[in-house]
Design a protein around this motif. Structure first.
Motif, PDB file in Angstrom:
ATOM      1  N   GLU A 104       0.855  -1.186   0.000  1.00  0.00           N
ATOM      2  CA  GLU A 104       0.000   0.000   0.000  1.00  0.00           C
ATOM      3  C   GLU A 104       0.887   1.230   0.000  1.00  0.00           C
ATOM      4  OE1 GLU A 104      -1.261   0.895   4.476  1.00  0.00           O
ATOM      5  OE2 GLU A 104      -1.781  -1.162   3.897  1.00  0.00           O
ATOM      6  N   ASP A 105       0.382   2.295  -0.602  1.00  0.00           N
ATOM      7  CA  ASP A 105       1.117   3.556  -0.605  1.00  0.00           C
ATOM      8  C   ASP A 105       0.998   4.213   0.765  1.00  0.00           C
ATOM      9  OD1 ASP A 105       1.898   3.338  -3.253  1.00  0.00           O
ATOM     10  OD2 ASP A 105       0.101   4.347  -3.992  1.00  0.00           O
ATOM     11  N   ALA A 106       2.043   4.873   1.185  1.00  0.00           N
ATOM     12  CA  ALA A 106       2.035   5.590   2.462  1.00  0.00           C
ATOM     13  C   ALA A 106       1.524   7.008   2.240  1.00  0.00           C
ATOM     14  CB  ALA A 106       3.441   5.634   3.045  1.00  0.00           C
ATOM     15  N   ASN A 107       0.935   7.570   3.289  1.00  0.00           N
ATOM     16  CA  ASN A 107       0.472   8.958   3.225  1.00  0.00           C
ATOM     17  C   ASN A 107       1.586   9.936   3.547  1.00  0.00           C
ATOM     18  OD1 ASN A 107      -2.225   8.353   2.569  1.00  0.00           O
ATOM     19  ND2 ASN A 107      -2.624   7.797   4.695  1.00  0.00           N
ATOM     20  N   GLY A 108       2.667   9.452   4.114  1.00  0.00           N
ATOM     21  CA  GLY A 108       3.796  10.302   4.466  1.00  0.00           C
ATOM     22  C   GLY A 108       4.934   9.431   4.960  1.00  0.00           C
ATOM     23  N   TYR A 109       6.070  10.052   5.209  1.00  0.00           N
ATOM     24  CA  TYR A 109       7.249   9.271   5.591  1.00  0.00           C
ATOM     25  C   TYR A 109       7.132   8.645   6.974  1.00  0.00           C
ATOM     26  CZ  TYR A 109       9.055  13.039   8.572  1.00  0.00           C
ATOM     27  OH  TYR A 109       9.226  13.960   9.550  1.00  0.00           O
ATOM     28  N   HIS A 117       5.518  -3.154   9.349  1.00  0.00           N
ATOM     29  CA  HIS A 117       5.597  -2.810   7.936  1.00  0.00           C
ATOM     30  C   HIS A 117       7.035  -2.838   7.440  1.00  0.00           C
ATOM     31  CE1 HIS A 117       1.975  -0.574   9.401  1.00  0.00           C
ATOM     32  NE2 HIS A 117       1.451  -1.234   8.375  1.00  0.00           N
ATOM     33  N   GLY A 118       7.184  -3.226   6.213  1.00  0.00           N
ATOM     34  CA  GLY A 118       8.462  -3.054   5.530  1.00  0.00           C
ATOM     35  C   GLY A 118       8.397  -1.746   4.766  1.00  0.00           C
ATOM     36  N   VAL A 119       9.522  -1.222   4.428  1.00  0.00           N
ATOM     37  CA  VAL A 119       9.564   0.037   3.708  1.00  0.00           C
ATOM     38  C   VAL A 119      10.339  -0.150   2.419  1.00  0.00           C
ATOM     39  CG1 VAL A 119      10.286   2.449   3.802  1.00  0.00           C
ATOM     40  CG2 VAL A 119       9.469   1.332   5.865  1.00  0.00           C
ATOM     41  N   TRP A 120       9.774   0.293   1.350  1.00  0.00           N
ATOM     42  CA  TRP A 120      10.430   0.275   0.047  1.00  0.00           C
ATOM     43  C   TRP A 120      10.735   1.723  -0.285  1.00  0.00           C
ATOM     44  CZ3 TRP A 120       7.943  -2.228  -4.883  1.00  0.00           C
ATOM     45  CH2 TRP A 120       8.759  -2.002  -5.983  1.00  0.00           C
ATOM     46  N   ILE A 121      11.995   2.066  -0.253  1.00  0.00           N
ATOM     47  CA  ILE A 121      12.429   3.426  -0.535  1.00  0.00           C
ATOM     48  C   ILE A 121      13.104   3.424  -1.895  1.00  0.00           C
ATOM     49  CG2 ILE A 121      13.904   5.339   0.180  1.00  0.00           C
ATOM     50  CD1 ILE A 121      13.587   4.282   3.073  1.00  0.00           C
TER      51      ILE A 121
END
Length: 127
Positions: A104-109, A117-121
């Protein structure tokens, strides 16, 4: 959800590679599914703490058996942050498999939770 069978399969792949033998272990899990995945190797340190020895995967869905086989080897021998895993380390190793779902897309950092959650940067270099 990742299972013990997924990790056991990764260990079988690793051992075959270290022993220079043909890998001929049939998966004991459903191989018809596809997931983005990561394979992580940790080593028990002399202080009792786990130390990362390799972690590589991808964000594109792939056949589970093929992906685990590929990334068990890649994370054990080609993670450039570490030297390749050696046979003498196997007794101290643990493996974890992450099957990625529900992107899912994040609303902010700050819109994510450590441990959940994992983070894809993604970034691009200029030049």
């Amino acid at each position: 959800m990742a299972t013990k069978q997924h990790c056991a399969y990764c260990f079988s792949v690793l051992l075959a590679q270290l022993q220079h033998t043909t890998f001929d272990v049939a998966p004991t899990f459903d191989t018809s599914t596809e997931y983005p995945l990561f394979v992580t190797w940790n080593k028990q340190g002399s202080d009792g703490q786990e130390q990362l020895r390799g972690c590589i995967g991808n964000f594109s869905p792939m056949n589970l058996a093929t992906g685990l086989r590929e990334y068990a080897i890649t994370s054990a021998f080609h993670d450039t942050r570490f030297s390749p895993i050696r046979a003498r380390e196997v007794p101290q190793l643990s493996c974890s498999v992450s099957l990625l779902t529900d992107f899912e897309d994040a609303n902010g950092y700050l819109d994510w939770k450590v441990g959940t959650h994992g983070v894809w940067i993604e970034f691009r270099l200029r030049g």
